[in-house]
Write a protein that holds these residues in place. Sequence first.
Motif, mmCIF file in Angstrom:
data_model
loop_
_atom_site.group_PDB
_atom_site.id
_atom_site.type_symbol
_atom_site.label_atom_id
_atom_site.label_comp_id
_atom_site.label_asym_id
_atom_site.label_seq_id
_atom_site.Cartn_x
_atom_site.Cartn_y
_atom_site.Cartn_z
ATOM 1 N N SER A 58 0.855 -1.233 0.002
ATOM 2 C CA SER A 58 0.047 -0.016 0.003
ATOM 3 C C SER A 58 1.054 1.234 0.108
ATOM 4 O O SER A 58 1.960 1.094 0.370
ATOM 5 C CB SER A 58 -0.814 -0.133 1.222
ATOM 6 O OG SER A 58 -0.085 0.172 2.438
ATOM 7 N N GLY A 59 0.221 2.335 -0.404
ATOM 8 C CA GLY A 59 0.836 3.664 -0.293
ATOM 9 C C GLY A 59 1.119 4.128 1.051
ATOM 10 O O GLY A 59 2.073 5.038 1.378
ATOM 11 N N THR A 60 0.126 3.866 1.966
ATOM 12 C CA THR A 60 0.357 4.383 3.523
ATOM 13 C C THR A 60 1.778 3.681 3.803
ATOM 14 O O THR A 60 2.439 4.083 4.623
ATOM 15 C CB THR A 60 -0.791 3.636 4.210
ATOM 16 O OG1 THR A 60 -2.223 4.107 3.609
ATOM 17 C CG2 THR A 60 -0.802 3.847 5.809
ATOM 18 N N ASN A 63 4.645 5.440 2.295
ATOM 19 C CA ASN A 63 5.049 6.434 2.977
ATOM 20 C C ASN A 63 5.660 6.321 4.350
ATOM 21 O O ASN A 63 6.488 6.895 4.753
ATOM 22 C CB ASN A 63 3.799 7.504 3.194
ATOM 23 C CG ASN A 63 3.442 8.085 1.728
ATOM 24 O OD1 ASN A 63 4.122 8.352 1.074
ATOM 25 N ND2 ASN A 63 2.142 8.318 1.578
ATOM 26 N N HIS A 84 -1.804 13.724 3.142
ATOM 27 C CA HIS A 84 -2.307 12.256 3.400
ATOM 28 C C HIS A 84 -1.645 11.721 4.617
ATOM 29 O O HIS A 84 -2.278 11.127 5.632
ATOM 30 C CB HIS A 84 -2.082 11.502 2.194
ATOM 31 C CG HIS A 84 -3.111 10.130 2.134
ATOM 32 N ND1 HIS A 84 -2.536 9.053 2.952
ATOM 33 C CD2 HIS A 84 -4.120 9.938 1.636
ATOM 34 C CE1 HIS A 84 -3.564 8.216 2.779
ATOM 35 N NE2 HIS A 84 -4.450 8.627 2.131
ATOM 36 N N GLU A 89 -3.500 8.647 7.520
ATOM 37 C CA GLU A 89 -2.530 7.390 7.820
ATOM 38 C C GLU A 89 -2.732 7.027 9.022
ATOM 39 O O GLU A 89 -1.676 6.295 9.642
ATOM 40 C CB GLU A 89 -1.278 7.655 6.938
ATOM 41 C CG GLU A 89 -1.423 7.877 5.580
ATOM 42 C CD GLU A 89 -0.059 7.879 4.744
ATOM 43 O OE1 GLU A 89 1.062 7.568 5.402
ATOM 44 O OE2 GLU A 89 -0.285 8.194 3.306
ATOM 45 N N GLU A 137 3.063 16.095 -1.560
ATOM 46 C CA GLU A 137 2.307 15.048 -2.183
ATOM 47 C C GLU A 137 1.936 15.683 -3.429
ATOM 48 O O GLU A 137 1.296 16.741 -3.631
ATOM 49 C CB GLU A 137 1.115 15.082 -1.226
ATOM 50 C CG GLU A 137 0.012 14.141 -1.545
ATOM 51 C CD GLU A 137 -1.155 13.953 -0.557
ATOM 52 O OE1 GLU A 137 -0.769 14.037 0.438
ATOM 53 O OE2 GLU A 137 -2.287 14.171 -0.948
ATOM 54 N N ASN A 141 -4.214 15.436 -2.972
ATOM 55 C CA ASN A 141 -5.400 14.856 -2.986
ATOM 56 C C ASN A 141 -6.633 15.815 -2.433
ATOM 57 O O ASN A 141 -7.316 16.260 -2.967
ATOM 58 C CB ASN A 141 -5.521 13.528 -2.282
ATOM 59 C CG ASN A 141 -6.978 12.814 -2.103
ATOM 60 O OD1 ASN A 141 -7.818 13.244 -2.368
ATOM 61 N ND2 ASN A 141 -6.695 11.560 -1.643
ATOM 62 N N ALA A 172 1.424 9.308 -4.776
ATOM 63 C CA ALA A 172 0.296 8.163 -4.988
ATOM 64 C C ALA A 172 -0.172 8.621 -6.420
ATOM 65 O O ALA A 172 -0.606 7.610 -7.275
ATOM 66 C CB ALA A 172 -0.757 8.290 -4.002
ATOM 67 N N ARG A 173 -0.342 9.803 -6.770
ATOM 68 C CA ARG A 173 -1.013 10.204 -8.054
ATOM 69 C C ARG A 173 0.220 10.926 -8.825
ATOM 70 O O ARG A 173 -0.347 11.890 -9.622
ATOM 71 C CB ARG A 173 -2.141 10.915 -7.900
ATOM 72 C CG ARG A 173 -3.325 10.205 -7.224
ATOM 73 C CD ARG A 173 -4.808 10.883 -7.249
ATOM 74 N NE ARG A 173 -5.643 9.893 -6.526
ATOM 75 C CZ ARG A 173 -5.718 9.777 -5.207
ATOM 76 N NH1 ARG A 173 -4.976 10.313 -4.421
ATOM 77 N NH2 ARG A 173 -6.690 8.927 -4.794
ATOM 78 N N CYS A 198 1.870 5.000 -6.454
ATOM 79 C CA CYS A 198 0.905 4.077 -6.190
ATOM 80 C C CYS A 198 0.434 3.542 -7.809
ATOM 81 O O CYS A 198 0.279 4.132 -8.524
ATOM 82 C CB CYS A 198 -0.408 4.446 -5.635
ATOM 83 S SG CYS A 198 -0.252 4.777 -3.650
ATOM 84 N N LYS A 201 -4.322 3.342 -7.734
ATOM 85 C CA LYS A 201 -5.270 4.614 -7.988
ATOM 86 C C LYS A 201 -5.466 4.960 -9.580
ATOM 87 O O LYS A 201 -6.208 3.895 -10.215
ATOM 88 C CB LYS A 201 -4.663 5.927 -7.307
ATOM 89 C CG LYS A 201 -4.046 5.327 -5.938
ATOM 90 C CD LYS A 201 -4.557 6.282 -4.873
ATOM 91 C CE LYS A 201 -4.502 5.774 -3.731
ATOM 92 N NZ LYS A 201 -3.285 4.779 -3.196
ATOM 93 N N SER A 209 2.185 -0.409 -4.324
ATOM 94 C CA SER A 209 2.749 0.732 -4.429
ATOM 95 C C SER A 209 4.173 0.248 -4.422
ATOM 96 O O SER A 209 4.738 -0.764 -4.027
ATOM 97 C CB SER A 209 2.512 1.451 -2.876
ATOM 98 O OG SER A 209 1.122 2.076 -3.260
HETATM 99 C C1 LIG Z 1 -2.028 11.140 -1.648
HETATM 100 C C2 LIG Z 1 -2.135 9.718 -1.286
HETATM 101 N N1 LIG Z 1 -1.303 9.254 -0.369
HETATM 102 C C3 LIG Z 1 -1.130 7.908 -0.030
HETATM 103 C C4 LIG Z 1 -2.308 7.175 -0.064
HETATM 104 C C5 LIG Z 1 -2.189 5.724 0.555
HETATM 105 O O1 LIG Z 1 -2.425 4.766 -0.391
HETATM 106 P P1 LIG Z 1 -3.071 3.378 -0.140
HETATM 107 O O2 LIG Z 1 -4.376 3.609 0.208
HETATM 108 O O3 LIG Z 1 -2.714 2.357 -0.661
HETATM 109 O O4 LIG Z 1 -2.554 2.939 1.487
HETATM 110 C C6 LIG Z 1 -3.529 7.685 -0.741
HETATM 111 C C7 LIG Z 1 -4.599 6.825 -0.690
HETATM 112 O O5 LIG Z 1 -6.005 7.201 -1.125
HETATM 113 C C8 LIG Z 1 -3.318 8.796 -1.243
HETATM 114 O O6 LIG Z 1 -4.501 9.470 -1.681
#
Ligand SMILES: Cc1ncc(COP(=O)(O)O)c(C=O)c1O
Length: 340
Positions: A58-60, A63, A84, A89, A137, A141, A172-173, A198, A201, A209
Amino acid sequence: MLINLISDTVTKPTKGMLDAMMSAAVGDDVFKEDPTVNALEEKVAKLFGMESALFFPSGTMTNQTAIKLHTQPGEQLICDKYAHIYNYEGGGVSFNSGVSCRLVDGDRGTMTAAQVVASINPPDFYHSPLTTLVCVENTANKGSGTCWDFQELQKIKKVCDEHQLGYHLDGARLWNAMVEKNETALQYGQLFDTISVCLSKGLGCPVGSLLIGTKEHMNKALRIRKIFGGGMRQSGFLAAAAIYALDNHVDRLAEDHKKAKEIGKALSVKSFIKKVEPIETNIVIFEIDESFMTSDQFVHTLKEKDILIIGMGQGKLRMVTHLDYTDEMHEKLLKQLVAI
Ligand SMILES: Cc1ncc(COP(=O)(O)O)c(C=O)c1O
Protein backbone atom coordinates in the motif's frame (compact mmCIF):
# COMPACT_ATOMS: atom_id res chain seq x y z
CA MET A 1 -25.47 1.23 -14.50
CA LEU A 2 -23.77 2.17 -11.23
CA ILE A 3 -21.44 5.18 -11.50
CA ASN A 4 -18.87 5.09 -8.72
CA LEU A 5 -16.93 8.34 -8.41
CA ILE A 6 -15.93 7.85 -4.77
CA SER A 7 -12.27 7.29 -5.64
CA ASP A 8 -9.94 6.13 -8.39
CA THR A 9 -9.23 3.14 -6.15
CA VAL A 10 -12.57 1.48 -6.99
CA THR A 11 -11.43 0.11 -10.37
CA LYS A 12 -11.36 -3.60 -11.17
CA PRO A 13 -8.61 -5.20 -13.29
CA THR A 14 -9.21 -5.09 -17.04
CA LYS A 15 -9.15 -8.27 -19.17
CA GLY A 16 -5.64 -7.43 -20.39
CA MET A 17 -4.47 -6.90 -16.83
CA LEU A 18 -6.04 -10.15 -15.62
CA ASP A 19 -4.40 -12.07 -18.49
CA ALA A 20 -1.03 -10.58 -17.55
CA MET A 21 -1.59 -11.57 -13.90
CA MET A 22 -2.63 -15.11 -14.77
CA SER A 23 0.45 -15.76 -16.85
CA ALA A 24 2.95 -14.23 -14.40
CA ALA A 25 6.04 -16.15 -13.39
CA VAL A 26 6.17 -16.07 -9.59
CA GLY A 27 8.41 -17.04 -6.67
CA ASP A 28 8.77 -16.17 -3.01
CA ASP A 29 9.42 -12.45 -2.89
CA VAL A 30 10.36 -12.52 0.80
CA PHE A 31 13.45 -14.41 -0.43
CA LYS A 32 13.62 -11.89 -3.34
CA GLU A 33 12.94 -14.80 -5.69
CA ASP A 34 9.88 -13.57 -7.50
CA PRO A 35 11.06 -12.76 -11.04
CA THR A 36 8.06 -10.54 -11.84
CA VAL A 37 8.43 -8.44 -8.69
CA ASN A 38 12.16 -8.13 -9.39
CA ALA A 39 11.38 -7.04 -12.97
CA LEU A 40 8.85 -4.45 -11.73
CA GLU A 41 11.26 -3.03 -9.17
CA GLU A 42 14.01 -2.75 -11.79
CA LYS A 43 11.64 -1.18 -14.32
CA VAL A 44 10.43 1.49 -11.90
CA ALA A 45 13.90 2.29 -10.51
CA LYS A 46 15.12 2.74 -14.09
CA LEU A 47 12.10 4.85 -15.03
CA PHE A 48 12.94 7.30 -12.24
CA GLY A 49 16.71 7.03 -12.76
CA MET A 50 17.10 5.98 -9.14
CA GLU A 51 19.15 3.08 -7.80
CA SER A 52 16.49 0.84 -6.38
CA ALA A 53 12.77 0.28 -5.82
CA LEU A 54 10.77 -1.92 -3.47
CA PHE A 55 7.24 -3.27 -3.98
CA PHE A 56 4.76 -2.74 -1.12
CA PRO A 57 1.11 -3.63 -0.47
CA SER A 58 0.00 0.00 0.00
CA GLY A 59 0.84 3.66 -0.36
CA THR A 60 0.35 4.12 3.35
CA MET A 61 3.11 1.59 3.98
CA THR A 62 5.52 3.16 1.48
CA ASN A 63 5.00 6.61 3.03
CA GLN A 64 5.32 5.29 6.57
CA THR A 65 8.47 3.38 5.65
CA ALA A 66 9.99 6.49 4.09
CA ILE A 67 9.22 8.54 7.22
CA LYS A 68 10.81 5.82 9.36
CA LEU A 69 13.88 5.83 7.09
CA HIS A 70 14.45 9.57 7.34
CA THR A 71 13.68 10.25 11.01
CA GLN A 72 14.35 9.30 14.63
CA PRO A 73 11.73 9.42 17.45
CA GLY A 74 11.20 12.93 18.78
CA GLU A 75 12.02 14.61 15.49
CA GLN A 76 9.67 16.65 13.31
CA LEU A 77 8.69 16.59 9.66
CA ILE A 78 7.25 19.45 7.63
CA CYS A 79 4.19 18.94 5.43
CA ASP A 80 1.14 20.83 4.21
CA LYS A 81 -1.95 20.77 6.46
CA TYR A 82 -3.81 18.74 3.79
CA ALA A 83 -1.12 16.02 3.56
CA HIS A 84 -2.30 12.42 3.38
CA ILE A 85 0.47 11.36 5.77
CA TYR A 86 -0.97 13.72 8.40
CA ASN A 87 -4.71 13.36 7.79
CA TYR A 88 -5.33 9.85 6.50
CA GLU A 89 -2.66 7.44 7.66
CA GLY A 90 -4.13 6.74 11.08
CA GLY A 91 -1.56 8.79 12.98
CA GLY A 92 1.14 6.44 11.71
CA VAL A 93 3.69 9.24 11.72
CA SER A 94 3.62 9.24 15.54
CA PHE A 95 2.68 5.56 15.99
CA ASN A 96 5.41 4.14 13.74
CA SER A 97 8.15 6.74 13.91
CA GLY A 98 7.46 8.80 17.07
CA VAL A 99 7.60 11.93 14.93
CA SER A 100 5.46 15.09 14.97
CA CYS A 101 4.24 17.08 11.96
CA ARG A 102 4.82 20.81 11.53
CA LEU A 103 1.88 21.82 9.37
CA VAL A 104 2.18 24.48 6.71
CA ASP A 105 -0.89 26.53 5.80
CA GLY A 106 -0.30 26.10 2.08
CA ASP A 107 -2.33 26.58 -1.07
CA ARG A 108 -4.56 23.61 -1.98
CA GLY A 109 -2.05 21.12 -0.59
CA THR A 110 1.10 22.79 -1.90
CA MET A 111 3.61 24.98 -0.07
CA THR A 112 6.39 27.38 -0.98
CA ALA A 113 10.08 27.06 -0.24
CA ALA A 114 9.78 30.18 1.96
CA GLN A 115 7.07 28.47 4.03
CA VAL A 116 9.30 25.43 4.42
CA VAL A 117 12.23 27.58 5.57
CA ALA A 118 9.98 29.34 8.09
CA SER A 119 8.91 25.94 9.50
CA ILE A 120 12.41 24.61 10.25
CA ASN A 121 13.24 24.64 13.94
CA PRO A 122 16.74 26.03 14.67
CA PRO A 123 18.83 22.87 15.16
CA ASP A 124 20.75 24.25 18.16
CA PHE A 125 17.52 25.27 19.98
CA TYR A 126 17.17 21.93 21.77
CA HIS A 127 13.78 22.83 23.32
CA SER A 128 12.08 22.27 19.94
CA PRO A 129 11.88 19.03 18.01
CA LEU A 130 14.68 18.61 15.50
CA THR A 131 13.42 19.09 11.94
CA THR A 132 14.72 16.30 9.72
CA LEU A 133 12.28 15.71 6.86
CA VAL A 134 10.09 17.52 4.32
CA CYS A 135 7.20 15.58 2.76
CA VAL A 136 5.26 16.79 -0.28
CA GLU A 137 2.30 15.21 -2.07
CA ASN A 138 1.89 15.40 -5.86
CA THR A 139 -0.88 15.50 -6.90
CA ALA A 140 -2.33 16.83 -3.65
CA ASN A 141 -5.47 14.78 -3.05
CA LYS A 142 -7.32 16.95 -0.51
CA GLY A 143 -6.27 20.05 -2.45
CA SER A 144 -8.36 18.69 -5.42
CA GLY A 145 -5.67 16.85 -7.37
CA THR A 146 -3.38 19.88 -7.39
CA CYS A 147 -0.16 19.68 -9.41
CA TRP A 148 2.91 21.22 -7.82
CA ASP A 149 4.94 23.86 -9.61
CA PHE A 150 8.12 21.93 -10.45
CA GLN A 151 10.30 25.00 -9.88
CA GLU A 152 8.96 25.30 -6.35
CA LEU A 153 9.84 21.64 -5.75
CA GLN A 154 13.37 22.44 -6.94
CA LYS A 155 13.56 25.39 -4.56
CA ILE A 156 12.43 23.18 -1.68
CA LYS A 157 15.12 20.65 -2.64
CA LYS A 158 17.69 23.42 -2.25
CA VAL A 159 16.30 24.23 1.21
CA CYS A 160 16.52 20.54 2.15
CA ASP A 161 20.15 20.37 1.01
CA GLU A 162 21.07 23.55 2.88
CA HIS A 163 19.47 22.29 6.11
CA GLN A 164 20.32 18.59 5.73
CA LEU A 165 16.68 17.53 5.60
CA GLY A 166 15.36 14.39 3.92
CA TYR A 167 12.99 15.04 1.00
CA HIS A 168 10.15 12.57 0.44
CA LEU A 169 7.48 12.65 -2.25
CA ASP A 170 4.09 11.01 -1.69
CA GLY A 171 3.45 10.40 -5.37
CA ALA A 172 0.32 8.29 -5.00
CA ARG A 173 -0.96 10.19 -8.07
CA LEU A 174 2.35 11.38 -9.47
CA TRP A 175 1.40 9.70 -12.78
CA ASN A 176 -1.51 12.15 -13.09
CA ALA A 177 0.76 15.13 -12.41
CA MET A 178 3.38 13.97 -14.92
CA VAL A 179 0.78 13.41 -17.66
CA GLU A 180 -0.94 16.73 -17.01
CA LYS A 181 2.24 18.80 -16.80
CA ASN A 182 4.29 16.89 -19.36
CA GLU A 183 6.94 16.05 -16.81
CA THR A 184 9.15 12.96 -16.64
CA ALA A 185 9.87 10.45 -13.92
CA LEU A 186 13.58 11.19 -14.39
CA GLN A 187 13.01 14.81 -13.36
CA TYR A 188 11.42 13.64 -10.12
CA GLY A 189 14.08 10.98 -9.52
CA GLN A 190 16.77 13.68 -9.56
CA LEU A 191 14.99 15.74 -6.93
CA PHE A 192 13.87 13.46 -4.13
CA ASP A 193 15.57 11.14 -1.66
CA THR A 194 12.57 8.82 -1.69
CA ILE A 195 9.44 8.63 -3.84
CA SER A 196 6.30 6.62 -3.17
CA VAL A 197 4.13 5.81 -6.18
CA CYS A 198 0.79 3.96 -6.19
CA LEU A 199 -0.46 1.54 -8.82
CA SER A 200 -3.89 1.01 -7.28
CA LYS A 201 -5.24 4.49 -8.05
CA GLY A 202 -5.33 6.00 -11.55
CA LEU A 203 -3.36 3.09 -13.01
CA GLY A 204 -6.12 0.63 -12.10
CA CYS A 205 -4.20 -2.14 -10.30
CA PRO A 206 -5.93 -4.08 -7.52
CA VAL A 207 -3.02 -3.62 -5.09
CA GLY A 208 0.43 -2.15 -4.90
CA SER A 209 2.83 0.75 -4.39
CA LEU A 210 6.56 1.19 -4.76
CA LEU A 211 9.12 3.07 -2.73
CA ILE A 212 12.05 4.31 -4.82
CA GLY A 213 15.44 5.64 -3.67
CA THR A 214 19.08 4.72 -3.12
CA LYS A 215 20.21 1.11 -2.65
CA GLU A 216 21.18 1.97 0.90
CA HIS A 217 17.71 3.36 1.67
CA MET A 218 15.95 0.40 0.03
CA ASN A 219 18.07 -2.11 1.99
CA LYS A 220 16.88 -0.40 5.17
CA ALA A 221 13.33 -0.19 3.77
CA LEU A 222 13.32 -3.97 3.29
CA ARG A 223 13.80 -4.44 7.02
CA ILE A 224 11.13 -1.82 7.86
CA ARG A 225 8.70 -3.43 5.41
CA LYS A 226 9.30 -6.73 7.22
CA ILE A 227 8.61 -5.12 10.61
CA PHE A 228 5.40 -3.52 9.27
CA GLY A 229 4.29 -6.96 8.03
CA GLY A 230 4.46 -5.93 4.38
CA GLY A 231 6.54 -8.81 3.02
CA MET A 232 4.51 -10.67 0.40
CA ARG A 233 5.18 -14.09 -1.09
CA GLN A 234 4.03 -14.82 -4.69
CA SER A 235 3.33 -11.15 -5.25
CA GLY A 236 4.44 -11.50 -8.86
CA PHE A 237 0.73 -11.84 -9.73
CA LEU A 238 0.30 -8.27 -8.47
CA ALA A 239 3.56 -7.05 -9.98
CA ALA A 240 2.38 -8.36 -13.36
CA ALA A 241 -0.70 -6.14 -13.04
CA ALA A 242 1.61 -3.24 -12.25
CA ILE A 243 3.87 -3.82 -15.26
CA TYR A 244 0.78 -4.06 -17.47
CA ALA A 245 -0.58 -0.80 -16.02
CA LEU A 246 2.69 1.05 -16.52
CA ASP A 247 2.75 -0.05 -20.15
CA ASN A 248 -0.93 0.60 -20.89
CA HIS A 249 -2.63 2.88 -18.40
CA VAL A 250 -0.44 5.96 -17.96
CA ASP A 251 -1.12 8.07 -21.08
CA ARG A 252 -4.87 7.49 -20.83
CA LEU A 253 -4.98 9.44 -17.54
CA ALA A 254 -5.43 12.52 -19.75
CA GLU A 255 -8.97 11.22 -20.50
CA ASP A 256 -9.77 11.15 -16.78
CA HIS A 257 -8.54 14.72 -16.46
CA LYS A 258 -10.67 15.86 -19.40
CA LYS A 259 -13.78 14.25 -17.91
CA ALA A 260 -13.09 15.76 -14.47
CA LYS A 261 -12.82 19.22 -16.02
CA GLU A 262 -16.13 18.69 -17.86
CA ILE A 263 -17.81 17.63 -14.62
CA GLY A 264 -16.43 20.74 -12.93
CA LYS A 265 -17.84 22.91 -15.70
CA ALA A 266 -21.27 21.25 -15.42
CA LEU A 267 -21.27 21.76 -11.65
CA SER A 268 -20.11 25.36 -11.72
CA VAL A 269 -23.18 26.58 -13.65
CA LYS A 270 -25.61 25.12 -11.10
CA SER A 271 -27.18 27.63 -8.75
CA PHE A 272 -26.88 25.26 -5.76
CA ILE A 273 -23.09 24.99 -6.13
CA LYS A 274 -21.19 27.46 -3.96
CA LYS A 275 -17.70 26.69 -5.19
CA VAL A 276 -15.78 24.29 -7.42
CA GLU A 277 -12.06 24.04 -6.67
CA PRO A 278 -9.80 24.49 -9.71
CA ILE A 279 -9.57 21.13 -11.50
CA GLU A 280 -6.13 20.11 -12.72
CA THR A 281 -6.29 16.31 -12.84
CA ASN A 282 -8.90 13.67 -11.96
CA ILE A 283 -10.26 15.05 -8.68
CA VAL A 284 -13.25 17.38 -8.42
CA ILE A 285 -13.86 19.01 -5.04
CA PHE A 286 -16.85 21.29 -4.63
CA GLU A 287 -19.20 22.82 -2.07
CA ILE A 288 -22.98 23.05 -2.01
CA ASP A 289 -24.79 26.26 -1.17
CA GLU A 290 -26.61 24.89 1.85
CA SER A 291 -29.45 27.42 1.52
CA PHE A 292 -30.56 25.26 -1.46
CA MET A 293 -29.83 21.82 0.00
CA THR A 294 -27.34 20.19 2.36
CA SER A 295 -24.34 18.33 1.01
CA ASP A 296 -25.82 15.11 2.48
CA GLN A 297 -29.02 15.75 0.51
CA PHE A 298 -27.00 16.19 -2.70
CA VAL A 299 -25.09 12.94 -2.07
CA HIS A 300 -28.43 11.21 -1.44
CA THR A 301 -30.04 12.68 -4.60
CA LEU A 302 -27.17 11.32 -6.69
CA LYS A 303 -27.26 7.98 -4.90
CA GLU A 304 -30.90 7.55 -5.89
CA LYS A 305 -29.72 7.90 -9.49
CA ASP A 306 -27.01 5.23 -8.93
CA ILE A 307 -24.23 7.82 -8.76
CA LEU A 308 -21.87 7.50 -5.80
CA ILE A 309 -19.73 10.38 -4.50
CA ILE A 310 -18.07 11.07 -1.16
CA GLY A 311 -17.93 13.86 1.46
CA MET A 312 -14.54 15.27 2.51
CA GLY A 313 -15.78 17.00 5.68
CA GLN A 314 -16.39 20.74 6.21
CA GLY A 315 -19.18 20.66 3.60
CA LYS A 316 -16.82 19.63 0.78
CA LEU A 317 -17.76 16.88 -1.66
CA ARG A 318 -15.49 14.93 -4.00
CA MET A 319 -15.81 13.11 -7.32
CA VAL A 320 -12.86 11.22 -8.82
CA THR A 321 -12.70 10.04 -12.44
CA HIS A 322 -10.89 6.82 -13.30
CA LEU A 323 -10.33 3.90 -15.66
CA ASP A 324 -13.75 2.32 -15.01
CA TYR A 325 -15.64 5.58 -15.52
CA THR A 326 -16.69 5.16 -19.12
CA ASP A 327 -17.82 7.66 -21.79
CA GLU A 328 -21.35 6.31 -21.37
CA MET A 329 -21.29 6.93 -17.63
CA HIS A 330 -19.88 10.40 -18.22
CA GLU A 331 -22.70 11.29 -20.59
CA LYS A 332 -25.27 10.03 -18.10
CA LEU A 333 -23.71 11.97 -15.22
CA LEU A 334 -23.59 15.23 -17.19
CA LYS A 335 -27.26 14.80 -18.16
CA GLN A 336 -28.25 14.10 -14.56
CA LEU A 337 -26.42 17.20 -13.38
CA VAL A 338 -28.32 19.32 -15.88
CA ALA A 339 -31.61 17.83 -14.63
CA ILE A 340 -31.06 18.44 -10.89
C1 LIG B 1 -2.12 11.09 -1.65
C2 LIG B 1 -2.21 9.70 -1.10
N1 LIG B 1 -1.15 9.15 -0.52
C3 LIG B 1 -1.18 7.91 -0.02
C4 LIG B 1 -2.33 7.14 -0.08
C5 LIG B 1 -2.33 5.79 0.55
O1 LIG B 1 -2.49 4.76 -0.33
P1 LIG B 1 -3.11 3.35 0.14
O2 LIG B 1 -4.58 3.52 0.13
O3 LIG B 1 -2.61 2.41 -0.91
O4 LIG B 1 -2.56 3.03 1.48
C6 LIG B 1 -3.48 7.67 -0.68
C7 LIG B 1 -4.72 6.88 -0.76
O5 LIG B 1 -5.75 7.31 -1.21
C8 LIG B 1 -3.41 9.00 -1.21
O6 LIG B 1 -4.49 9.58 -1.76
